[in-house]
Design an enzyme around this catalytic site. Sequence first.
Site, PDB file in Angstrom:
ATOM      1  N   ASP A  74      25.281  56.168  43.810  1.00 59.24           N
ATOM      2  CA  ASP A  74      24.532  55.469  44.835  1.00 59.24           C
ATOM      3  C   ASP A  74      23.058  55.483  44.419  1.00 59.24           C
ATOM      4  O   ASP A  74      22.652  56.304  43.599  1.00 59.24           O
ATOM      5  CB  ASP A  74      24.746  56.183  46.177  1.00 59.24           C
ATOM      6  CG  ASP A  74      23.942  55.555  47.288  1.00 59.24           C
ATOM      7  OD1 ASP A  74      23.944  54.317  47.390  1.00 59.24           O
ATOM      8  OD2 ASP A  74      23.293  56.307  48.049  1.00 59.24           O
ATOM      9  N   ASP A 119      19.756  54.689  46.724  1.00 61.08           N
ATOM     10  CA  ASP A 119      18.800  55.273  47.671  1.00 61.08           C
ATOM     11  C   ASP A 119      19.297  56.624  48.178  1.00 61.08           C
ATOM     12  O   ASP A 119      20.402  56.728  48.709  1.00 61.08           O
ATOM     13  CB  ASP A 119      18.578  54.328  48.858  1.00 61.08           C
ATOM     14  CG  ASP A 119      18.021  52.975  48.424  1.00 61.08           C
ATOM     15  OD1 ASP A 119      17.235  52.929  47.458  1.00 61.08           O
ATOM     16  OD2 ASP A 119      18.378  51.959  49.058  1.00 61.08           O
TER      17      ASP A 119
HETATM   18 MG   LIG Z   1      22.283  56.475  49.810  1.00 59.16          MG
END
Ligand SMILES: [Mg+2]
Length: 193
Positions: free
Chosen positions: A9, A11
């Site tokens: 992932d 962010d």
């Molecule tokens: Mg995230």
Amino acid sequence: MAFRHLILDRDGVLNCEAPEGSYVREPSEFRWLPGALDALALLRRAGVRLSVATNQAGVGRGIMSLAQLAAVHEHMQREAAAHGGTLDAVLYCPHAPDEQCSCRKPAPGLIQAAVARSGIAASDTLVVGDDGRDLEAAERAGVAAALVRTGKGRRTEALLGNAAVPAYDDLRELARAILAPRPDTGQAANTNE
Ligand SMILES: [Mg+2]
Ligand SMILES: [Zn+2]
């Protein structure tokens, strides 16, 4: 547990999240989390393929353009490569939540696409996230998952309770753990290098 492919992932795993409801819209707003660049370089040196899979609903909501997102990702990829942690693939979902797409996590589409593009078996792949959506997408795609305690990670860990996925303080700790020689394989006794 020798993973050959990590699907990360973005962010909260690689970079600091924008405040709730806002998005990283410019390269200057992209701030690496401590140790993340080092972790990418460690993994890359060990031959692990590195994919990024990220929900970017700011595009579908009209808050940022695809060109802005592309500029942020070019910046991210350039800095990662300069640090020795070249990213092999960056996949994103640009859709708003109400578009009912098959790629926005927790849907499994992005993870499935990253696996398909890699040519590496799902069983040799690990999804790394900070949010329950990352973990659910991994499960639905049939890929193992791990949590980092950056971004939303601590909150996610608390919500999960004992429903165990392995958790690490940050991406660097995860990288060290999965790259560490395992004492039960007998390899530790054979170090002639
Ligand atoms: Mg995230
Ligand atoms: Zn989507």
